[in-house]
Design a protein around this motif. Structure first.
Motif, PDB file in Angstrom:
ATOM      1  N   TRP A  68       1.333  -5.708 -91.960  1.00  0.00           N
ATOM      2  CA  TRP A  68       0.282  -5.735 -92.966  1.00  0.00           C
ATOM      3  C   TRP A  68       0.098  -4.209 -93.619  1.00  0.00           C
ATOM      4  CZ3 TRP A  68      -4.659  -3.280 -93.468  1.00  0.00           C
ATOM      5  CH2 TRP A  68      -5.461  -3.542 -94.990  1.00  0.00           C
ATOM      6  N   THR A  69       0.532  -4.082 -94.911  1.00  0.00           N
ATOM      7  CA  THR A  69       0.370  -2.949 -95.749  1.00  0.00           C
ATOM      8  C   THR A  69      -0.589  -3.041 -96.752  1.00  0.00           C
ATOM      9  OG1 THR A  69       2.506  -2.337 -95.059  1.00  0.00           O
ATOM     10  CG2 THR A  69       1.506  -1.019 -96.658  1.00  0.00           C
TER      11      THR A  69
ATOM     12  N   ASN B 196      -3.575  -0.557-105.271  1.00  0.00           N
ATOM     13  CA  ASN B 196      -4.877  -0.865-105.658  1.00  0.00           C
ATOM     14  C   ASN B 196      -6.134  -0.885-104.742  1.00  0.00           C
ATOM     15  OD1 ASN B 196      -4.050  -0.791-108.376  1.00  0.00           O
ATOM     16  ND2 ASN B 196      -3.517  -3.119-108.406  1.00  0.00           N
ATOM     17  N   MET B 197      -5.540  -1.407-103.608  1.00  0.00           N
ATOM     18  CA  MET B 197      -6.521  -1.526-102.327  1.00  0.00           C
ATOM     19  C   MET B 197      -7.128  -0.234-102.109  1.00  0.00           C
ATOM     20  SD  MET B 197      -5.090  -4.850-100.311  1.00  0.00           S
ATOM     21  CE  MET B 197      -6.433  -4.788 -99.241  1.00  0.00           C
ATOM     22  N   ILE B 198      -6.130   0.737-101.702  1.00  0.00           N
ATOM     23  CA  ILE B 198      -6.362   2.053-101.033  1.00  0.00           C
ATOM     24  C   ILE B 198      -7.093   2.793-102.233  1.00  0.00           C
ATOM     25  CG2 ILE B 198      -5.040   4.206-100.533  1.00  0.00           C
ATOM     26  CD1 ILE B 198      -2.670   2.661 -99.508  1.00  0.00           C
ATOM     27  N   LYS B 199      -6.657   2.735-103.683  1.00  0.00           N
ATOM     28  CA  LYS B 199      -7.453   3.449-104.657  1.00  0.00           C
ATOM     29  C   LYS B 199      -8.920   2.983-104.832  1.00  0.00           C
ATOM     30  CE  LYS B 199      -6.950   4.561-109.467  1.00  0.00           C
ATOM     31  NZ  LYS B 199      -6.347   4.304-110.723  1.00  0.00           N
ATOM     32  N   ARG B 200      -8.878   1.663-104.398  1.00  0.00           N
ATOM     33  CA  ARG B 200     -10.497   0.923-104.784  1.00  0.00           C
ATOM     34  C   ARG B 200     -11.290   1.321-103.721  1.00  0.00           C
ATOM     35  NH1 ARG B 200      -8.855  -3.856-105.242  1.00  0.00           N
ATOM     36  NH2 ARG B 200      -9.431  -4.786-103.143  1.00  0.00           N
ATOM     37  N   SER B 201     -10.948   1.192-102.439  1.00  0.00           N
ATOM     38  CA  SER B 201     -11.692   1.521-101.197  1.00  0.00           C
ATOM     39  C   SER B 201     -10.750   2.624-100.188  1.00  0.00           C
ATOM     40  CB  SER B 201     -11.971   0.270-100.512  1.00  0.00           C
ATOM     41  OG  SER B 201     -12.709  -0.567-101.117  1.00  0.00           O
ATOM     42  N   PRO B 202     -10.586   3.849-100.586  1.00  0.00           N
ATOM     43  CA  PRO B 202      -9.847   4.729 -99.829  1.00  0.00           C
ATOM     44  C   PRO B 202     -10.331   5.121 -98.360  1.00  0.00           C
ATOM     45  CG  PRO B 202     -10.915   5.750-101.442  1.00  0.00           C
ATOM     46  CD  PRO B 202     -11.089   4.309-101.680  1.00  0.00           C
ATOM     47  N   GLU B 203     -11.489   4.532 -98.172  1.00  0.00           N
ATOM     48  CA  GLU B 203     -12.285   4.765 -96.864  1.00  0.00           C
ATOM     49  C   GLU B 203     -11.978   3.756 -95.862  1.00  0.00           C
ATOM     50  OE1 GLU B 203     -15.129   2.617 -99.512  1.00  0.00           O
ATOM     51  OE2 GLU B 203     -13.688   4.208 -99.697  1.00  0.00           O
ATOM     52  N   HIS B 204     -11.599   2.614 -96.381  1.00  0.00           N
ATOM     53  CA  HIS B 204     -11.252   1.408 -95.628  1.00  0.00           C
ATOM     54  C   HIS B 204      -9.771   1.250 -95.358  1.00  0.00           C
ATOM     55  CE1 HIS B 204     -15.228  -0.159 -96.972  1.00  0.00           C
ATOM     56  NE2 HIS B 204     -15.181  -0.412 -95.370  1.00  0.00           N
ATOM     57  N   TYR B 205      -9.013   1.731 -96.554  1.00  0.00           N
ATOM     58  CA  TYR B 205      -7.452   1.275 -96.337  1.00  0.00           C
ATOM     59  C   TYR B 205      -6.495   2.441 -96.361  1.00  0.00           C
ATOM     60  CZ  TYR B 205      -9.489  -3.193 -97.989  1.00  0.00           C
ATOM     61  OH  TYR B 205     -10.270  -4.340 -98.092  1.00  0.00           O
ATOM     62  N   ALA B 206      -6.767   3.696 -96.596  1.00  0.00           N
ATOM     63  CA  ALA B 206      -5.967   4.884 -96.649  1.00  0.00           C
ATOM     64  C   ALA B 206      -5.280   4.940 -95.327  1.00  0.00           C
ATOM     65  CB  ALA B 206      -6.541   6.057 -97.143  1.00  0.00           C
ATOM     66  N   LYS B 207      -6.088   4.762 -94.143  1.00  0.00           N
ATOM     67  CA  LYS B 207      -5.661   5.109 -92.997  1.00  0.00           C
ATOM     68  C   LYS B 207      -4.352   4.059 -92.676  1.00  0.00           C
ATOM     69  CE  LYS B 207      -9.595   2.418 -90.884  1.00  0.00           C
ATOM     70  NZ  LYS B 207     -10.684   2.662 -90.003  1.00  0.00           N
ATOM     71  N   TYR B 208      -4.344   2.675 -93.410  1.00  0.00           N
ATOM     72  CA  TYR B 208      -3.281   1.693 -93.199  1.00  0.00           C
ATOM     73  C   TYR B 208      -2.061   2.142 -94.139  1.00  0.00           C
ATOM     74  CZ  TYR B 208      -6.969   0.070 -90.428  1.00  0.00           C
ATOM     75  OH  TYR B 208      -8.079  -0.132 -89.260  1.00  0.00           O
ATOM     76  N   ALA B 209      -2.143   3.134 -95.091  1.00  0.00           N
ATOM     77  CA  ALA B 209      -1.143   3.148 -95.706  1.00  0.00           C
ATOM     78  C   ALA B 209       0.324   3.010 -95.209  1.00  0.00           C
ATOM     79  CB  ALA B 209      -1.329   4.549 -96.575  1.00  0.00           C
ATOM     80  N   GLY B 210       0.457   3.355 -94.073  1.00  0.00           N
ATOM     81  CA  GLY B 210       1.840   3.218 -93.289  1.00  0.00           C
ATOM     82  C   GLY B 210       2.112   1.929 -92.880  1.00  0.00           C
TER      83      GLY B 210
END
Length: 259
Positions: free
Chosen positions: A161-162, A166-180
């Motif tokens: 899952w990546t 839009n998800m990273i932009k909306r909630s970076p605190e939750h999703y940015a660490k999973y960008a890879g």
């Protein structure tokens, strides 16, 4: 010859007594349940001594349960899937409407079609004879943004899952660490299986998948496409081959198939 009155009276009394003596043994015999005793050639009714045995009223027959919970417990038990253990679902905390079940369903779409009703939060797999297997789903905003037909272009077990940009932009605190990306597993938001939908050869980015948040089933989830209990996506994944047709209903079409 006419008898004097005192003789008639005496005769009547004697006759009455004789009749009473003749009838009395029959009356007593009718109430007696034991053998009469005999004394000096005369039959005397024995007293009733047998105790009366109370008769118990039959116990009311137990009504069958409307839902065999044991079958659901087996359906949603823990699963060891190639070393990855999917936890059991506590069905005592799940509404019955959200448990997998076969229902009456009428549609013009052929057997084997997957029909998603995001507004009723159900997914139906069309079966013969106006029947369908019904699964409860959780629906995110992405699930309400898509309608129409698509094909299952790919099926994946324990998919990677990546999060979208839009998800990273909306909630970076939750999703940015999973960008890879995040490897498949029990903690992966896509769950145990995923069905990837394409239209005209193009990826719609629309997915039907499992979840690591079983509490979200039957609700409007904040993210994701169409999610099922992991036990249910395992079942659906086995039933539908790649290339199967998927129909996602719009709000006007919602709720019209099941009867």
């Amino acid at each position: 010859m006419t008898l004097p009155s005192h003789i008639k009276t005496h005769t009547g009394n004697v006759t009455g007594r004789l009749l009473l003596l003749g009838v009395l043994p029959l009356f007593l015999a009718a109430c007696n349940t034991t053998k009469p005793a005999t004394t000096a050639g005369a039959t005397v009714a024995a007293p009733v001594t047998a105790p009366v045995t109370p008769v118990e009223a039959p116990k009311p027959k137990e009504e069958p349960k409307t839902a065999d919970l044991s079958s659901y417990e087996k359906m949603y038990a823990a699963v060891n899937d190639n070393g990855k253990v999917i936890p059991a679902i506590d069905i005592s905390k799940v509404e019955k409407r959200n448990l997998r079940q076969e229902v009456n369903y009428k549609t013009s779409h052929p057997v084997g079609t997957v029909i998603v009703d995001p507004y009723k939060r159900y997914l139906y797999l069309v079966m013969p004879n106006n029947r369908a297997m019904r699964y409860a789903v959780g629906v995110g905003k992405a699930g309400l943004a898509f309608s129409g037909t698509a094909d299952i272009a790919r099926k994946a077990s324990w998919p990677r899952w990546t999060p979208t940009q839009n998800m990273i932009k909306r909630s970076p605190e939750h999703y940015a660490k999973y960008a890879g990306g995040l490897e498949g597993g029990v903690s992966n938001p896509l769950g145990a299986r995923a069905l990837y939908l394409h239209r005209n050869g193009q990826d719609t980015l629309y997915r039907i998948h499992g979840t690591n948040q079983p509490w979200s089933i039957g609700k409007a989830a904040s993210s994701g496409c169409i999610r099922l209990f992991n036990q249910d996506i395992l079942d659906l994944h086995k039933r539908v081959p790649a290339g199967s047709k998927v129909v996602v209903l719009n709000q006007q079409e919602s709720g019209k198939g099941e009867f």
